[in-house]
Scaffold this motif. Sequence first.
Motif, PDB file in Angstrom:
ATOM      1  N   ILE A  83     -21.144 -37.993 -22.488  1.00 11.87           N
ATOM      2  CA  ILE A  83     -21.806 -38.906 -23.428  1.00 11.87           C
ATOM      3  C   ILE A  83     -22.852 -38.156 -24.250  1.00 11.87           C
ATOM      4  CG2 ILE A  83     -23.539 -39.629 -21.734  1.00 11.87           C
ATOM      5  CD1 ILE A  83     -21.901 -41.845 -24.456  1.00 11.87           C
ATOM      6  N   LEU A  84     -23.475 -37.147 -23.661  1.00 17.44           N
ATOM      7  CA  LEU A  84     -24.461 -36.349 -24.393  1.00 17.44           C
ATOM      8  C   LEU A  84     -23.788 -35.539 -25.492  1.00 17.44           C
ATOM      9  CD1 LEU A  84     -26.640 -35.046 -21.404  1.00 17.44           C
ATOM     10  CD2 LEU A  84     -27.008 -37.080 -22.834  1.00 17.44           C
ATOM     11  N   ILE A  85     -22.584 -35.022 -25.199  1.00 23.02           N
ATOM     12  CA  ILE A  85     -21.819 -34.296 -26.208  1.00 23.02           C
ATOM     13  C   ILE A  85     -21.422 -35.230 -27.336  1.00 23.02           C
ATOM     14  CG2 ILE A  85     -19.675 -33.024 -26.627  1.00 23.02           C
ATOM     15  CD1 ILE A  85     -19.856 -31.994 -23.756  1.00 23.02           C
ATOM     16  N   ALA A  86     -21.030 -36.453 -26.989  1.00 23.42           N
ATOM     17  CA  ALA A  86     -20.639 -37.431 -28.011  1.00 23.42           C
ATOM     18  C   ALA A  86     -21.804 -37.741 -28.943  1.00 23.42           C
ATOM     19  CB  ALA A  86     -20.129 -38.703 -27.336  1.00 23.42           C
ATOM     20  N   PHE A  87     -22.987 -37.942 -28.374  1.00 19.33           N
ATOM     21  CA  PHE A  87     -24.176 -38.202 -29.207  1.00 19.33           C
ATOM     22  C   PHE A  87     -24.480 -37.001 -30.098  1.00 19.33           C
ATOM     23  CE2 PHE A  87     -25.970 -41.297 -25.838  1.00 19.33           C
ATOM     24  CZ  PHE A  87     -25.306 -42.358 -26.426  1.00 19.33           C
ATOM     25  N   LEU A  88     -24.353 -35.798 -29.546  1.00 24.66           N
ATOM     26  CA  LEU A  88     -24.615 -34.586 -30.315  1.00 24.66           C
ATOM     27  C   LEU A  88     -23.639 -34.464 -31.480  1.00 24.66           C
ATOM     28  CD1 LEU A  88     -26.075 -31.885 -30.715  1.00 24.66           C
ATOM     29  CD2 LEU A  88     -24.453 -30.866 -29.088  1.00 24.66           C
ATOM     30  N   MET A  89     -22.369 -34.773 -31.242  1.00 21.87           N
ATOM     31  CA  MET A  89     -21.371 -34.686 -32.301  1.00 21.87           C
ATOM     32  C   MET A  89     -21.635 -35.716 -33.402  1.00 21.87           C
ATOM     33  SD  MET A  89     -19.470 -32.150 -31.707  1.00 21.87           S
ATOM     34  CE  MET A  89     -20.845 -31.337 -30.886  1.00 21.87           C
ATOM     35  N   ALA A  90     -22.131 -36.888 -33.028  1.00 21.46           N
ATOM     36  CA  ALA A  90     -22.486 -37.889 -34.036  1.00 21.46           C
ATOM     37  C   ALA A  90     -23.613 -37.358 -34.926  1.00 21.46           C
ATOM     38  CB  ALA A  90     -22.908 -39.196 -33.356  1.00 21.46           C
ATOM     39  N   LEU A  91     -24.587 -36.710 -34.296  1.00 21.30           N
ATOM     40  CA  LEU A  91     -25.687 -36.118 -35.055  1.00 21.30           C
ATOM     41  C   LEU A  91     -25.180 -35.002 -35.958  1.00 21.30           C
ATOM     42  CD1 LEU A  91     -28.760 -36.014 -35.535  1.00 21.30           C
ATOM     43  CD2 LEU A  91     -28.909 -34.394 -33.631  1.00 21.30           C
ATOM     44  N   ILE A  92     -24.250 -34.195 -35.457  1.00 23.69           N
ATOM     45  CA  ILE A  92     -23.697 -33.095 -36.249  1.00 23.69           C
ATOM     46  C   ILE A  92     -22.915 -33.624 -37.442  1.00 23.69           C
ATOM     47  CG2 ILE A  92     -21.939 -31.267 -36.212  1.00 23.69           C
ATOM     48  CD1 ILE A  92     -22.921 -30.552 -33.413  1.00 23.69           C
ATOM     49  N   MET A  93     -22.125 -34.683 -37.231  1.00 22.44           N
ATOM     50  CA  MET A  93     -21.383 -35.264 -38.350  1.00 22.44           C
ATOM     51  C   MET A  93     -22.338 -35.758 -39.437  1.00 22.44           C
ATOM     52  SD  MET A  93     -18.820 -38.543 -38.489  1.00 22.44           S
ATOM     53  CE  MET A  93     -18.894 -39.614 -39.942  1.00 22.44           C
ATOM     54  N   TRP A  94     -23.382 -36.460 -39.013  1.00 24.97           N
ATOM     55  CA  TRP A  94     -24.373 -36.961 -39.985  1.00 24.97           C
ATOM     56  C   TRP A  94     -25.001 -35.796 -40.737  1.00 24.97           C
ATOM     57  CZ3 TRP A  94     -29.618 -35.779 -39.953  1.00 24.97           C
ATOM     58  CH2 TRP A  94     -30.388 -36.453 -40.907  1.00 24.97           C
ATOM     59  N   PHE A  95     -25.357 -34.741 -40.021  1.00 24.10           N
ATOM     60  CA  PHE A  95     -26.024 -33.601 -40.648  1.00 24.10           C
ATOM     61  C   PHE A  95     -25.090 -32.910 -41.642  1.00 24.10           C
ATOM     62  CE2 PHE A  95     -27.246 -29.124 -40.843  1.00 24.10           C
ATOM     63  CZ  PHE A  95     -28.581 -29.243 -41.186  1.00 24.10           C
ATOM     64  N   ILE A  96     -23.841 -32.692 -41.241  1.00 19.50           N
ATOM     65  CA  ILE A  96     -22.897 -32.002 -42.119  1.00 19.50           C
ATOM     66  C   ILE A  96     -22.700 -32.772 -43.416  1.00 19.50           C
ATOM     67  CG2 ILE A  96     -20.467 -31.351 -42.419  1.00 19.50           C
ATOM     68  CD1 ILE A  96     -20.400 -30.629 -39.461  1.00 19.50           C
ATOM     69  N   LEU A  97     -22.449 -34.069 -43.303  1.00 21.31           N
ATOM     70  CA  LEU A  97     -22.101 -34.861 -44.485  1.00 21.31           C
ATOM     71  C   LEU A  97     -23.299 -35.167 -45.383  1.00 21.31           C
ATOM     72  CD1 LEU A  97     -19.515 -37.418 -43.050  1.00 21.31           C
ATOM     73  CD2 LEU A  97     -19.067 -35.451 -44.529  1.00 21.31           C
ATOM     74  N   ASN A  98     -24.489 -35.260 -44.792  1.00 28.48           N
ATOM     75  CA  ASN A  98     -25.633 -35.721 -45.569  1.00 28.48           C
ATOM     76  C   ASN A  98     -26.692 -34.661 -45.863  1.00 28.48           C
ATOM     77  OD1 ASN A  98     -25.182 -38.820 -45.684  1.00 28.48           O
ATOM     78  ND2 ASN A  98     -24.876 -38.314 -43.534  1.00 28.48           N
ATOM     79  N   LYS A  99     -26.641 -33.539 -45.169  1.00 28.14           N
ATOM     80  CA  LYS A  99     -27.718 -32.567 -45.315  1.00 28.14           C
ATOM     81  C   LYS A  99     -27.249 -31.161 -45.667  1.00 28.14           C
ATOM     82  CE  LYS A  99     -30.949 -35.526 -44.281  1.00 28.14           C
ATOM     83  NZ  LYS A  99     -31.956 -35.932 -45.295  1.00 28.14           N
TER      84      LYS A  99
END
Length: 348
Positions: A194-210
């Motif tokens: 679940i920690l990896i899943a949360f991290l990947m959600a953060l990474i997706m947000w960062f890639i697409l928006n930042k």
Amino acid sequence: MFTNRTINILIPIISVFLGLLVGAIIMVVFGYNPVLGYGALWEGAFGDSYFFGETVRMVTPYILSGLAVAFALRTGLLNIGVEGQVFVGWLASVWVGVAFELPMVIHLPLAILAAAAAGAFWGFIPGILKAKLGVHEVIVTIMMNYIALYSTNAIVRHVITEGEDQTERIAGSASLASEWIAEMTFYSRMHYGILIAFLMALIMWFILNKTTRGFELRSVGYNPHASNYAGMSVGKNIVLAMMISGAFAGLAGAMEGLGTYGYLATKSGFTNIGFEGIAVALLGANTALGVVLAAFLFGTLKIGALNMPTVAGVPTELVEIVIALIIFFVASSYMIRWVILRFKKEGK
């Protein structure tokens, strides 16, 4: 009163409410008590530590498969092949987990990276075919689901094992499972994934928006012709988007192989993790936070439904109807949007 951002947030909330409401009406029509039914569902998902752990365990791959679909959609692509990418990620992670004896600090990351790489490769194939030959990704990804299913079964039977229908259990050094979590949740199958899943959600947000690359990926998705005119490589971005989407899906497979089960058995059909990811992405409006919240809703419904027949006498199929209704209302969001805008005009 209602901005576009507010409306986009309201649509999935209203869709969930309408799905639950219509589900309650169906319960009443067939002679079931909706209050008792939904109460049993809630107890089945969060009634004690074990059920809570099982709910989180179910949510984990849903987050990652939802991210896979959402990432592709945000870049103008429809990845129907998430299910196949889950299979190859599951296979790669278990293969590494079984084949090597390494310290956990090396073994576990290696198994996780192998799953992401396998999923990325499975996404690369439809990506390169679309970029170079214009082959529609929906057709290719659907076909590759079946290739992944039967190829995985063959590899399990004839490569990893000698005619067996199930691999050995992975080494403890490659496992996401935790004795501490198991004891805390009365031996549920919840794990650190679940920690990896949360991290990947953060990474997706960062890639697409930042990031600049994320801007290019979104631009190509919105308007490939304008992006090409602006000097962006449309083909390169299509391939990259499908590979990143596939990597997310491969990680969803790793959550099952390294966390929930610890092995890979041959399958007679699909796991539906990838297909459920489509619904999760749609309900989550293709955003990282939305996908996480939608995955928790779907995990709650799936695990909670198991408690409904015994406590309330409500068949578990009813939850599938509720999920289908929620997806229907999300897909019909233009109607909800029209009602909200009509209300907005009357309120002026």
